[in-house]
Design a protein around this motif. Sequence first.
Motif, mmCIF file in Angstrom:
data_model
loop_
_atom_site.group_PDB
_atom_site.id
_atom_site.type_symbol
_atom_site.label_atom_id
_atom_site.label_comp_id
_atom_site.label_asym_id
_atom_site.label_seq_id
_atom_site.Cartn_x
_atom_site.Cartn_y
_atom_site.Cartn_z
ATOM 1 N N GLY A 46 0.819 -1.264 -0.074
ATOM 2 C CA GLY A 46 -0.028 0.095 0.085
ATOM 3 C C GLY A 46 0.779 1.318 0.028
ATOM 4 N N GLY A 47 0.411 2.547 0.078
ATOM 5 C CA GLY A 47 1.104 3.655 0.057
ATOM 6 C C GLY A 47 1.514 4.415 -1.120
ATOM 7 N N PRO A 48 2.326 5.152 -1.086
ATOM 8 C CA PRO A 48 2.880 5.964 -2.368
ATOM 9 C C PRO A 48 3.387 4.953 -3.385
ATOM 10 C CG PRO A 48 3.812 7.068 -0.428
ATOM 11 C CD PRO A 48 3.020 5.591 0.055
ATOM 12 N N GLY A 49 4.006 3.901 -2.999
ATOM 13 C CA GLY A 49 4.604 2.848 -4.017
ATOM 14 C C GLY A 49 3.639 1.896 -4.683
ATOM 15 N N ARG A 50 2.488 2.153 -4.365
ATOM 16 C CA ARG A 50 1.546 1.125 -4.778
ATOM 17 C C ARG A 50 1.302 1.131 -6.417
ATOM 18 N NH1 ARG A 50 -2.086 -2.174 -2.647
ATOM 19 N NH2 ARG A 50 -3.817 -3.002 -3.761
ATOM 20 N N THR A 51 1.239 2.217 -7.082
ATOM 21 C CA THR A 51 0.998 2.285 -8.220
ATOM 22 C C THR A 51 2.311 1.760 -9.128
ATOM 23 O OG1 THR A 51 -0.440 4.316 -8.217
ATOM 24 C CG2 THR A 51 0.516 3.912 -10.392
ATOM 25 N N GLU A 52 3.456 2.124 -8.798
ATOM 26 C CA GLU A 52 4.552 1.453 -9.424
ATOM 27 C C GLU A 52 4.644 -0.088 -9.430
ATOM 28 O OE1 GLU A 52 9.494 1.774 -9.442
ATOM 29 O OE2 GLU A 52 8.189 3.575 -8.462
ATOM 30 N N ALA A 53 4.475 -0.500 -8.140
ATOM 31 C CA ALA A 53 4.372 -1.981 -7.791
ATOM 32 C C ALA A 53 3.250 -2.663 -8.968
ATOM 33 C CB ALA A 53 4.061 -2.355 -6.477
ATOM 34 N N VAL A 54 2.203 -2.200 -9.033
ATOM 35 C CA VAL A 54 1.132 -2.559 -9.918
ATOM 36 C C VAL A 54 1.566 -2.385 -11.036
ATOM 37 C CG1 VAL A 54 -1.224 -2.220 -10.866
ATOM 38 C CG2 VAL A 54 -0.808 -2.034 -8.393
ATOM 39 N N VAL A 55 2.235 -1.372 -11.792
ATOM 40 C CA VAL A 55 2.763 -1.372 -13.205
ATOM 41 C C VAL A 55 3.853 -2.539 -13.348
ATOM 42 C CG1 VAL A 55 3.838 0.261 -14.681
ATOM 43 C CG2 VAL A 55 1.938 1.035 -13.385
ATOM 44 N N GLN A 56 4.563 -2.494 -12.475
ATOM 45 C CA GLN A 56 5.838 -3.412 -12.490
ATOM 46 C C GLN A 56 5.094 -5.159 -12.646
ATOM 47 O OE1 GLN A 56 9.223 -2.740 -12.767
ATOM 48 N NE2 GLN A 56 8.957 -5.012 -13.671
ATOM 49 N N MET A 57 4.205 -5.276 -12.047
ATOM 50 C CA MET A 57 3.584 -6.562 -11.967
ATOM 51 C C MET A 57 2.884 -6.934 -13.209
ATOM 52 S SD MET A 57 0.198 -7.978 -9.789
ATOM 53 C CE MET A 57 -0.916 -6.904 -11.003
ATOM 54 N N VAL A 58 2.329 -5.959 -14.007
ATOM 55 C CA VAL A 58 1.640 -6.178 -15.101
ATOM 56 C C VAL A 58 2.824 -6.374 -16.343
ATOM 57 C CG1 VAL A 58 0.341 -4.957 -16.970
ATOM 58 C CG2 VAL A 58 -0.308 -4.629 -14.484
ATOM 59 N N VAL A 59 3.878 -5.225 -16.243
ATOM 60 C CA VAL A 59 5.140 -5.549 -16.915
ATOM 61 C C VAL A 59 5.646 -7.010 -17.037
ATOM 62 C CG1 VAL A 59 7.381 -4.823 -17.483
ATOM 63 C CG2 VAL A 59 5.645 -3.038 -17.372
ATOM 64 N N ASP A 60 5.757 -7.413 -15.923
ATOM 65 C CA ASP A 60 6.299 -8.679 -15.591
ATOM 66 C C ASP A 60 5.522 -9.761 -16.145
ATOM 67 O OD1 ASP A 60 8.377 -7.605 -14.283
ATOM 68 O OD2 ASP A 60 7.806 -8.095 -12.441
ATOM 69 N N ALA A 61 4.114 -9.804 -16.253
ATOM 70 C CA ALA A 61 3.323 -10.600 -16.510
ATOM 71 C C ALA A 61 3.297 -10.651 -18.307
ATOM 72 C CB ALA A 61 1.698 -10.243 -16.473
ATOM 73 N N PHE A 62 3.723 -9.688 -18.836
ATOM 74 C CA PHE A 62 4.086 -9.683 -20.359
ATOM 75 C C PHE A 62 5.578 -9.935 -20.396
ATOM 76 C CE2 PHE A 62 0.147 -7.613 -19.842
ATOM 77 C CZ PHE A 62 -0.777 -8.342 -21.096
ATOM 78 N N SER A 63 6.209 -10.943 -19.919
ATOM 79 C CA SER A 63 7.512 -11.244 -20.192
ATOM 80 C C SER A 63 7.733 -12.849 -19.795
ATOM 81 C CB SER A 63 8.373 -10.486 -19.325
ATOM 82 O OG SER A 63 8.106 -10.841 -17.825
ATOM 83 N N GLY A 64 9.170 -13.299 -20.113
ATOM 84 C CA GLY A 64 9.367 -14.438 -19.865
ATOM 85 C C GLY A 64 8.850 -15.495 -21.038
ATOM 86 N N THR A 65 9.086 -16.799 -20.684
ATOM 87 C CA THR A 65 9.011 -17.984 -21.570
ATOM 88 C C THR A 65 7.320 -17.978 -21.974
ATOM 89 O OG1 THR A 65 10.775 -19.324 -20.755
ATOM 90 C CG2 THR A 65 9.120 -20.505 -21.920
ATOM 91 N N GLY A 66 6.565 -17.829 -21.034
ATOM 92 C CA GLY A 66 5.265 -18.134 -21.210
ATOM 93 C C GLY A 66 4.661 -16.825 -22.356
ATOM 94 N N PHE A 67 5.088 -15.663 -22.171
ATOM 95 C CA PHE A 67 4.560 -14.563 -22.960
ATOM 96 C C PHE A 67 5.472 -14.878 -24.440
ATOM 97 C CE2 PHE A 67 6.046 -10.539 -24.909
ATOM 98 C CZ PHE A 67 4.564 -9.894 -25.051
ATOM 99 N N ASN A 68 6.440 -15.278 -24.415
ATOM 100 C CA ASN A 68 7.246 -15.663 -25.699
ATOM 101 C C ASN A 68 6.502 -16.620 -26.525
ATOM 102 O OD1 ASN A 68 9.245 -13.648 -24.870
ATOM 103 N ND2 ASN A 68 10.635 -15.310 -24.618
ATOM 104 N N ALA A 69 6.059 -17.738 -25.733
ATOM 105 C CA ALA A 69 5.291 -18.920 -26.409
ATOM 106 C C ALA A 69 3.981 -18.184 -26.862
ATOM 107 C CB ALA A 69 5.074 -19.899 -25.411
ATOM 108 N N ALA A 70 3.339 -17.307 -26.115
ATOM 109 C CA ALA A 70 2.181 -16.678 -26.463
ATOM 110 C C ALA A 70 2.257 -15.927 -27.888
ATOM 111 C CB ALA A 70 1.547 -16.072 -25.325
ATOM 112 N N LEU A 71 3.271 -15.093 -27.663
ATOM 113 C CA LEU A 71 3.625 -14.272 -28.893
ATOM 114 C C LEU A 71 3.693 -15.029 -30.255
ATOM 115 C CD1 LEU A 71 4.274 -11.210 -29.853
ATOM 116 C CD2 LEU A 71 6.564 -11.656 -29.080
#
Length: 206
Positions: free
Chosen positions: A91-116
Amino acid sequence: MDTASGVSDREPRQERSRATRARLLDAAVGCLSERGAAGTTVGAVAERAGVSRGAAQHHFPTREDLLLAALRHIVDSRGTDLRRRVESVPGGPGRTEAVVQMVVDAFSGTGFNAALQLWAGAASDPALRERVIPLEEQVGREVHRAVVDLLGADESVPGTREAVQATLDLARGLGLANLLTDDGARRRHIVRQWARMLDQALAAGD
Protein backbone atom coordinates in the motif's frame (compact mmCIF):
# COMPACT_ATOMS: atom_id res chain seq x y z
CA MET A 1 -13.62 -57.79 -9.58
CA ASP A 2 -12.84 -56.07 -6.28
CA THR A 3 -14.32 -52.54 -6.44
CA ALA A 4 -11.79 -51.01 -4.07
CA SER A 5 -8.94 -52.51 -6.06
CA GLY A 6 -10.42 -51.20 -9.30
CA VAL A 7 -10.61 -47.67 -7.89
CA SER A 8 -7.06 -47.85 -6.56
CA ASP A 9 -5.83 -49.03 -9.97
CA ARG A 10 -7.58 -46.16 -11.74
CA GLU A 11 -6.16 -43.48 -9.46
CA PRO A 12 -2.48 -44.15 -10.34
CA ARG A 13 -3.43 -44.28 -14.03
CA GLN A 14 -5.20 -40.94 -13.74
CA GLU A 15 -2.23 -39.45 -11.93
CA ARG A 16 0.14 -40.70 -14.64
CA SER A 17 -2.19 -39.31 -17.31
CA ARG A 18 -2.28 -35.90 -15.61
CA ALA A 19 1.50 -35.92 -15.25
CA THR A 20 1.94 -36.81 -18.94
CA ARG A 21 -0.46 -34.06 -19.98
CA ALA A 22 1.40 -31.52 -17.81
CA ARG A 23 4.75 -32.55 -19.35
CA LEU A 24 3.31 -32.17 -22.83
CA LEU A 25 1.93 -28.72 -22.08
CA ASP A 26 5.22 -27.54 -20.57
CA ALA A 27 7.05 -28.96 -23.59
CA ALA A 28 4.65 -27.23 -25.98
CA VAL A 29 5.22 -23.88 -24.27
CA GLY A 30 8.98 -24.41 -24.49
CA CYS A 31 8.76 -25.37 -28.17
CA LEU A 32 6.61 -22.36 -29.00
CA SER A 33 9.02 -20.03 -27.24
CA GLU A 34 12.11 -21.46 -28.94
CA ARG A 35 10.87 -22.68 -32.33
CA GLY A 36 7.73 -20.68 -33.01
CA ALA A 37 4.35 -22.05 -34.04
CA ALA A 38 5.70 -23.62 -37.23
CA GLY A 39 8.24 -25.70 -35.30
CA THR A 40 5.78 -26.80 -32.63
CA THR A 41 4.57 -30.11 -33.98
CA VAL A 42 3.06 -32.98 -32.02
CA GLY A 43 6.19 -35.03 -32.71
CA ALA A 44 8.56 -32.30 -31.54
CA VAL A 45 6.56 -31.73 -28.37
CA ALA A 46 6.33 -35.47 -27.64
CA GLU A 47 10.09 -35.84 -28.03
CA ARG A 48 10.75 -32.87 -25.76
CA ALA A 49 8.33 -34.23 -23.15
CA GLY A 50 9.89 -37.69 -23.31
CA VAL A 51 6.68 -39.46 -24.32
CA SER A 52 5.62 -41.34 -27.44
CA ARG A 53 3.83 -39.60 -30.28
CA GLY A 54 0.89 -41.92 -29.69
CA ALA A 55 0.66 -40.84 -26.06
CA ALA A 56 0.76 -37.20 -27.13
CA GLN A 57 -2.02 -37.75 -29.66
CA HIS A 58 -4.08 -39.53 -27.02
CA HIS A 59 -4.18 -36.26 -25.08
CA PHE A 60 -4.16 -33.90 -28.08
CA PRO A 61 -5.49 -35.54 -31.27
CA THR A 62 -4.47 -32.62 -33.48
CA ARG A 63 -1.74 -29.99 -33.53
CA GLU A 64 -4.38 -27.28 -33.14
CA ASP A 65 -5.70 -28.99 -29.99
CA LEU A 66 -2.17 -29.02 -28.60
CA LEU A 67 -1.49 -25.36 -29.43
CA LEU A 68 -4.78 -24.18 -27.92
CA ALA A 69 -4.22 -26.26 -24.80
CA ALA A 70 -0.73 -24.76 -24.50
CA LEU A 71 -2.20 -21.27 -24.71
CA ARG A 72 -4.80 -22.16 -22.07
CA HIS A 73 -1.94 -23.47 -19.93
CA ILE A 74 -0.14 -20.13 -20.32
CA VAL A 75 -3.33 -18.23 -19.44
CA ASP A 76 -3.94 -20.32 -16.33
CA SER A 77 -0.32 -20.02 -15.20
CA ARG A 78 -0.37 -16.27 -15.74
CA GLY A 79 -3.59 -16.00 -13.74
CA THR A 80 -2.13 -18.01 -10.87
CA ASP A 81 0.99 -15.84 -10.86
CA LEU A 82 -1.04 -12.63 -10.92
CA ARG A 83 -3.15 -13.77 -7.95
CA ARG A 84 0.03 -14.59 -6.05
CA ARG A 85 1.61 -11.25 -6.93
CA VAL A 86 -1.54 -9.33 -5.97
CA GLU A 87 -1.20 -10.49 -2.38
CA SER A 88 2.25 -8.90 -2.12
CA VAL A 89 1.44 -5.51 -3.67
CA PRO A 90 2.24 -2.87 -1.03
CA GLY A 91 0.00 0.00 0.00
CA GLY A 92 1.02 3.63 0.16
CA PRO A 93 2.84 5.84 -2.35
CA GLY A 94 4.69 2.97 -4.08
CA ARG A 95 1.55 0.99 -4.87
CA THR A 96 1.01 2.27 -8.41
CA GLU A 97 4.59 1.54 -9.42
CA ALA A 98 4.33 -1.95 -7.92
CA VAL A 99 1.13 -2.58 -9.89
CA VAL A 100 2.68 -1.35 -13.14
CA GLN A 101 5.74 -3.54 -12.53
CA MET A 102 3.48 -6.53 -11.89
CA VAL A 103 1.72 -5.98 -15.21
CA VAL A 104 5.01 -5.53 -17.08
CA ASP A 105 6.33 -8.75 -15.54
CA ALA A 106 3.17 -10.58 -16.66
CA PHE A 107 4.09 -9.79 -20.26
CA SER A 108 7.57 -11.29 -20.14
CA GLY A 109 9.31 -14.63 -19.84
CA THR A 110 8.88 -17.96 -21.61
CA GLY A 111 5.09 -17.95 -21.37
CA PHE A 112 4.79 -14.55 -23.01
CA ASN A 113 7.31 -15.51 -25.70
CA ALA A 114 5.33 -18.68 -26.42
CA ALA A 115 2.04 -16.78 -26.59
CA LEU A 116 3.59 -14.22 -28.91
CA GLN A 117 4.77 -16.95 -31.27
CA LEU A 118 1.30 -18.43 -31.26
CA TRP A 119 -0.25 -15.04 -32.02
CA ALA A 120 2.11 -14.68 -34.97
CA GLY A 121 1.16 -18.13 -36.23
CA ALA A 122 -2.55 -17.43 -35.77
CA ALA A 123 -2.27 -14.22 -37.79
CA SER A 124 -1.78 -16.28 -40.96
CA ASP A 125 -4.00 -19.23 -39.92
CA PRO A 126 -7.69 -18.21 -39.88
CA ALA A 127 -8.87 -21.39 -38.12
CA LEU A 128 -6.31 -21.04 -35.36
CA ARG A 129 -6.91 -17.31 -35.11
CA GLU A 130 -10.62 -17.88 -34.52
CA ARG A 131 -9.82 -20.08 -31.52
CA VAL A 132 -6.98 -17.94 -30.13
CA ILE A 133 -8.81 -14.61 -30.03
CA PRO A 134 -11.37 -15.56 -27.31
CA LEU A 135 -8.59 -16.74 -24.99
CA GLU A 136 -6.58 -13.57 -25.50
CA GLU A 137 -9.66 -11.46 -24.87
CA GLN A 138 -10.20 -13.36 -21.64
CA VAL A 139 -6.64 -12.66 -20.52
CA GLY A 140 -7.02 -8.98 -21.36
CA ARG A 141 -10.22 -8.70 -19.33
CA GLU A 142 -8.75 -10.49 -16.32
CA VAL A 143 -5.58 -8.42 -16.21
CA HIS A 144 -7.50 -5.19 -16.82
CA ARG A 145 -9.91 -5.94 -13.98
CA ALA A 146 -7.04 -6.84 -11.64
CA VAL A 147 -5.29 -3.53 -12.36
CA VAL A 148 -8.50 -1.53 -11.87
CA ASP A 149 -9.13 -3.23 -8.52
CA LEU A 150 -5.55 -2.84 -7.31
CA LEU A 151 -5.47 0.85 -8.18
CA GLY A 152 -8.94 1.50 -6.82
CA ALA A 153 -9.67 3.20 -10.13
CA ASP A 154 -13.16 4.42 -11.05
CA GLU A 155 -13.78 3.58 -14.69
CA SER A 156 -16.91 5.73 -14.76
CA VAL A 157 -14.54 8.71 -14.76
CA PRO A 158 -13.66 9.72 -18.35
CA GLY A 159 -10.14 8.69 -19.32
CA THR A 160 -9.62 6.17 -16.50
CA ARG A 161 -10.35 3.07 -18.58
CA GLU A 162 -8.06 4.32 -21.32
CA ALA A 163 -5.26 5.01 -18.82
CA VAL A 164 -5.49 1.46 -17.49
CA GLN A 165 -5.63 -0.03 -20.99
CA ALA A 166 -2.62 2.06 -22.02
CA THR A 167 -0.74 0.45 -19.11
CA LEU A 168 -1.46 -3.00 -20.53
CA ASP A 169 -0.48 -1.89 -24.04
CA LEU A 170 2.76 -0.45 -22.67
CA ALA A 171 3.51 -3.73 -20.90
CA ARG A 172 3.01 -5.71 -24.12
CA GLY A 173 5.28 -3.34 -26.00
CA LEU A 174 8.02 -3.62 -23.39
CA GLY A 175 7.67 -7.40 -23.46
CA LEU A 176 8.10 -7.38 -27.23
CA ALA A 177 11.16 -5.10 -27.03
CA ASN A 178 12.72 -7.44 -24.48
CA LEU A 179 12.57 -10.45 -26.81
CA LEU A 180 15.77 -9.61 -28.67
CA THR A 181 17.82 -7.83 -26.00
CA ASP A 182 17.84 -7.50 -22.22
CA ASP A 183 15.93 -4.28 -21.77
CA GLY A 184 15.80 -4.44 -17.97
CA ALA A 185 17.50 -1.14 -17.09
CA ARG A 186 15.42 0.93 -19.49
CA ARG A 187 12.25 -0.88 -18.47
CA ARG A 188 12.74 0.05 -14.81
CA HIS A 189 12.98 3.76 -15.68
CA ILE A 190 9.92 3.53 -17.92
CA VAL A 191 7.90 1.72 -15.26
CA ARG A 192 8.76 4.39 -12.69
CA GLN A 193 7.90 7.27 -15.02
CA TRP A 194 4.70 5.62 -16.24
CA ALA A 195 3.58 5.07 -12.65
CA ARG A 196 4.00 8.80 -11.97
CA MET A 197 2.00 9.66 -15.09
CA LEU A 198 -0.70 7.12 -14.18
CA ASP A 199 -1.00 8.57 -10.68
CA GLN A 200 -1.44 12.02 -12.18
CA ALA A 201 -4.04 10.78 -14.66
CA LEU A 202 -6.06 9.02 -11.95
CA ALA A 203 -5.77 12.02 -9.60
CA ALA A 204 -6.98 14.36 -12.35
CA GLY A 205 -9.99 12.10 -12.89
CA ASP A 206 -10.81 12.15 -9.18
